[in-house]
Design a protein around this motif. Structure first.
Motif, PDB file in Angstrom:
ATOM      1  N   TYR A  43       0.958  -1.158  -0.016  1.00  0.00           N
ATOM      2  CA  TYR A  43      -0.022   0.189   0.044  1.00  0.00           C
ATOM      3  C   TYR A  43       0.911   1.309  -0.105  1.00  0.00           C
ATOM      4  N   PHE A  44       2.036   1.149  -0.633  1.00  0.00           N
ATOM      5  CA  PHE A  44       2.820   2.469  -0.461  1.00  0.00           C
ATOM      6  C   PHE A  44       2.329   3.572  -1.127  1.00  0.00           C
ATOM      7  N   GLY A  45       2.720   4.575  -0.130  1.00  0.00           N
ATOM      8  CA  GLY A  45       2.260   6.040  -0.778  1.00  0.00           C
ATOM      9  C   GLY A  45       0.958   6.387  -0.613  1.00  0.00           C
ATOM     10  N   LEU A  46       0.208   5.436   0.053  1.00  0.00           N
ATOM     11  CA  LEU A  46      -1.084   6.010   0.407  1.00  0.00           C
ATOM     12  C   LEU A  46      -1.474   6.414   1.890  1.00  0.00           C
ATOM     13  N   ASN A  47      -0.813   7.609   2.144  1.00  0.00           N
ATOM     14  CA  ASN A  47      -0.557   8.199   3.401  1.00  0.00           C
ATOM     15  C   ASN A  47      -1.546   9.348   3.452  1.00  0.00           C
ATOM     16  N   TYR A  48      -2.204   9.526   4.499  1.00  0.00           N
ATOM     17  CA  TYR A  48      -3.234  10.570   4.663  1.00  0.00           C
ATOM     18  C   TYR A  48      -2.986  11.739   5.808  1.00  0.00           C
ATOM     19  N   GLU A  49      -1.760  11.529   6.483  1.00  0.00           N
ATOM     20  CA  GLU A  49      -1.328  12.629   7.682  1.00  0.00           C
ATOM     21  C   GLU A  49       0.106  12.979   7.216  1.00  0.00           C
ATOM     22  N   ASN A  50       0.321  14.189   7.829  1.00  0.00           N
ATOM     23  CA  ASN A  50       1.711  14.827   7.549  1.00  0.00           C
ATOM     24  C   ASN A  50       2.840  14.012   8.241  1.00  0.00           C
ATOM     25  N   SER A  85      -3.263   5.648   7.236  1.00  0.00           N
ATOM     26  CA  SER A  85      -2.965   5.352   5.749  1.00  0.00           C
ATOM     27  C   SER A  85      -3.501   4.042   5.357  1.00  0.00           C
ATOM     28  N   GLY A  86      -3.428   3.766   3.959  1.00  0.00           N
ATOM     29  CA  GLY A  86      -3.787   2.453   3.185  1.00  0.00           C
ATOM     30  C   GLY A  86      -4.987   2.494   3.037  1.00  0.00           C
ATOM     31  N   TYR A  87      -5.722   1.268   2.753  1.00  0.00           N
ATOM     32  CA  TYR A  87      -7.071   0.939   2.408  1.00  0.00           C
ATOM     33  C   TYR A  87      -7.793   0.611   3.499  1.00  0.00           C
ATOM     34  N   PHE A  88      -7.461   0.223   4.793  1.00  0.00           N
ATOM     35  CA  PHE A  88      -8.294  -0.266   5.931  1.00  0.00           C
ATOM     36  C   PHE A  88      -8.165   0.417   7.146  1.00  0.00           C
ATOM     37  N   VAL A 124     -12.083  -3.502   8.598  1.00  0.00           N
ATOM     38  CA  VAL A 124     -13.250  -2.938   7.755  1.00  0.00           C
ATOM     39  C   VAL A 124     -12.289  -2.071   6.436  1.00  0.00           C
ATOM     40  N   ALA A 125     -12.982  -2.545   5.245  1.00  0.00           N
ATOM     41  CA  ALA A 125     -12.148  -1.996   3.934  1.00  0.00           C
ATOM     42  C   ALA A 125     -12.898  -0.426   3.596  1.00  0.00           C
ATOM     43  N   PHE A 126     -12.757   0.670   4.269  1.00  0.00           N
ATOM     44  CA  PHE A 126     -13.177   1.853   3.858  1.00  0.00           C
ATOM     45  C   PHE A 126     -12.962   2.333   2.525  1.00  0.00           C
ATOM     46  N   SER A 127     -11.948   1.687   1.731  1.00  0.00           N
ATOM     47  CA  SER A 127     -11.470   1.919   0.560  1.00  0.00           C
ATOM     48  C   SER A 127     -12.583   1.886  -0.306  1.00  0.00           C
ATOM     49  N   SER A 128     -13.576   0.940  -0.228  1.00  0.00           N
ATOM     50  CA  SER A 128     -14.501   0.362  -0.999  1.00  0.00           C
ATOM     51  C   SER A 128     -15.852   0.847  -0.797  1.00  0.00           C
ATOM     52  N   VAL A 129     -15.994   2.040   0.084  1.00  0.00           N
ATOM     53  CA  VAL A 129     -17.316   2.306   0.568  1.00  0.00           C
ATOM     54  C   VAL A 129     -17.276   3.966   0.100  1.00  0.00           C
ATOM     55  N   GLU A 130     -18.238   4.168  -0.704  1.00  0.00           N
ATOM     56  CA  GLU A 130     -18.542   5.631  -1.009  1.00  0.00           C
ATOM     57  C   GLU A 130     -18.435   6.626   0.034  1.00  0.00           C
ATOM     58  N   GLU A 131     -17.902   7.653  -0.089  1.00  0.00           N
ATOM     59  CA  GLU A 131     -17.830   8.822   1.038  1.00  0.00           C
ATOM     60  C   GLU A 131     -19.239   8.889   1.675  1.00  0.00           C
ATOM     61  N   PHE A 170      -7.520   9.500  -7.634  1.00  0.00           N
ATOM     62  CA  PHE A 170      -7.823   8.318  -6.992  1.00  0.00           C
ATOM     63  C   PHE A 170      -7.611   8.071  -5.490  1.00  0.00           C
ATOM     64  N   ARG A 171      -6.443   8.883  -5.215  1.00  0.00           N
ATOM     65  CA  ARG A 171      -5.587   8.787  -3.859  1.00  0.00           C
ATOM     66  C   ARG A 171      -6.583   9.913  -3.176  1.00  0.00           C
ATOM     67  N   GLU A 172      -6.925  11.037  -3.989  1.00  0.00           N
ATOM     68  CA  GLU A 172      -7.767  11.904  -3.068  1.00  0.00           C
ATOM     69  C   GLU A 172      -9.118  11.317  -2.787  1.00  0.00           C
ATOM     70  N   VAL A 173      -9.690  10.518  -3.529  1.00  0.00           N
ATOM     71  CA  VAL A 173     -10.999   9.783  -3.257  1.00  0.00           C
ATOM     72  C   VAL A 173     -11.010   8.839  -2.048  1.00  0.00           C
ATOM     73  N   LEU A 174      -9.664   8.212  -1.809  1.00  0.00           N
ATOM     74  CA  LEU A 174      -9.420   7.421  -0.825  1.00  0.00           C
ATOM     75  C   LEU A 174      -9.222   8.229   0.614  1.00  0.00           C
ATOM     76  N   GLU A 175      -8.511   9.292   0.216  1.00  0.00           N
ATOM     77  CA  GLU A 175      -8.243  10.440   1.565  1.00  0.00           C
ATOM     78  C   GLU A 175      -9.489  10.865   1.986  1.00  0.00           C
ATOM     79  N   LYS A 176     -10.653  11.332   1.180  1.00  0.00           N
ATOM     80  CA  LYS A 176     -11.594  11.812   1.670  1.00  0.00           C
ATOM     81  C   LYS A 176     -12.534  10.673   2.380  1.00  0.00           C
ATOM     82  N   ARG A 177     -12.593   9.302   1.982  1.00  0.00           N
ATOM     83  CA  ARG A 177     -13.094   8.318   2.836  1.00  0.00           C
ATOM     84  C   ARG A 177     -12.602   7.985   3.866  1.00  0.00           C
ATOM     85  N   TYR A 178     -11.112   8.104   3.863  1.00  0.00           N
ATOM     86  CA  TYR A 178     -10.264   7.889   5.017  1.00  0.00           C
ATOM     87  C   TYR A 178     -10.798   9.065   6.393  1.00  0.00           C
TER      88      TYR A 178
END
Length: 369
Positions: free
Chosen positions: A177-184, A308-311, A345-352, A278-286
């Motif tokens: 899941y490299f690169g899918l970071n959502y915090e600084n 970070s990541g998918y879960f 829970v895979a939030f990655s696959s749930v619409e925001e 796509f990563r922005e979509v994931l970050e919004k869900r996160y």
């Protein structure tokens, strides 16, 4: 006429690819152009590798196959692997069921962060045998956690300290899941960048690929890359040949069309912008999940740290598998019980806009368990 035969019923679905790009056997170690390009990309994504020598990546049919190959190379009844608790359940299946080895664990979390004390104690315990074999997975499955910059520095120090005492260390970096970071404040590179040239007693292996990074889950194309202080091209070639023997004797080679499409896609100048969207979509869900768990409590659920990541995962005070079945039966929502007290829970696959609905249903089932 020098090209592989191909049925038109096959070729018509990918007309831009040549016969060879679609149906020819790929070399055992993978398409050489793709391997060279992925190596360039590793250096670009991990500036800490500048000036350090690493092997040319070998293509494997997915990251799971890569981990399995490494288990075949380095693990057996006398050689255990240290992993986090909780961790992806497939590690145990590979290590214990396939290799008849043992999974040893360290506690992943303490005080809302990485449990450095548990990691240090577990590494030092392994080191008493003269060898440490450890797998680190960031962003982590199932928790969705990546270490902070300070935590990463301490993880590296712990490994360096045992290596300096003469202990041989094998570090497997599962970077699915490299690169899918959502915090600084998250260490921005793979820890492979640190371990690849850290000490002569350390052999590091990077396990990565486009599967999640580039949203091509079914391509089953992954890479294994070695790094070690003092290793030469001759050493890396020997390791590559070992891997080729494993690949040849199991799956023969990896998928040709997947490699062909990946090679073309990586050269497309639009790919970075497309990935950013796509990563922005994931970050919004996160962020929607973060907002929900911060505002709600449940007597039977405690969210584990995630950034970070998918879960993300919950520590459950009831049996996680029974809770999973209850949620599925009553709410038609699928989750995964990693062990008896961890629900993923895979939030990655749930619409925001459905995050609150889904998590409310999970909390309701857990509250009324």
């Amino acid at each position: 006429d020098g090209a592989p035969a191909i049925l038109e019923s096959v070729h018509k679905y990918a007309p831009e690819l040549s016969n060879a790009e679609l149906v020819a056997y790929a070399p055992t170690a993978g398409n050489p152009d793709l391997r060279a390009l992925w190596k360039e990309m590793i250096y670009k994504k991990n500036p800490g590798l500048k000036g350090k020598s690493i092997s040319t990546p070998v293509v494997v049919p997915g990251l799971t196959a890569g981990i399995s190959c490494l288990a075949d190379l380095f693990l057996d009844e006398t050689k255990p692997l240290l992993v986090a608790n909780p961790s992806w359940d497939n590690y145990a299946l590979i290590v214990e069921t396939r290799r008849n080895s043992e999974v040893h664990t360290f506690n992943l979390f303490a005080d809302d962060g990485f449990d450095l004390n548990s990691f240090k104690e577990a590494v030092e315990k392994e080191a008493k045998t003269g060898y440490v074999r450890v797998l680190l997975n960031f962003p982590q499955n199932p928790s969705g956690y990546s270490p902070t910059n300070a935590e990463a520095a301490q993880i590296v120090k712990i490994i360096r300290d045992v290596a300096e005492k003469g202990v041989k260390v094998l570090i497997l970096d599962d970077d699915a899941y490299f690169g899918l970071n959502y915090e600084n404040d998250i260490y921005p590179q793979s820890l492979f960048a640190e371990f690849a040239d850290l000490h002569e007693n350390i052999l590091a292996v990077k396990i990565d690929g486009p599967t999640k990074e580039d949203f091509v889950w079914g391509f089953r194309t992954g890479f294994l890359t070695f790094g070690g202080k003092g290793l030469t091209d001759e050493h890396y070639l020997a390791l590559e040949k070992k891997l080729m023997g494993l690949i040849r004797s199991s799956v023969s080679c990896s998928s040709t069309p997947s490699q062909s499409i990946a090679l073309r896609a990586f050269k497309d100048p639009a790919i970075d912008l497309q990935k950013k969207i796509f990563r922005e979509v994931l970050e919004k869900r996160y962020k929607a999940v973060k907002k929900f768990v911060a505002a709600h409590t449940c007597k039977n659920l405690e969210p584990l740290p995630f950034n970070s990541g998918y879960f993300m995962s919950f520590k459950t005070k009831v049996d996680a598998e029974q809770l999973r079945q209850k949620i599925l039966k009553e709410k038609q929502i699928g989750t995964i019980s990693i062990d008896s007290s961890t629900l993923r829970v895979a939030f990655s696959s749930v619409e925001e806009n459905l995050i609150e609905t889904v998590y409310s249903a999970i909390y309701e089932c857990a509250e009324n368990f």
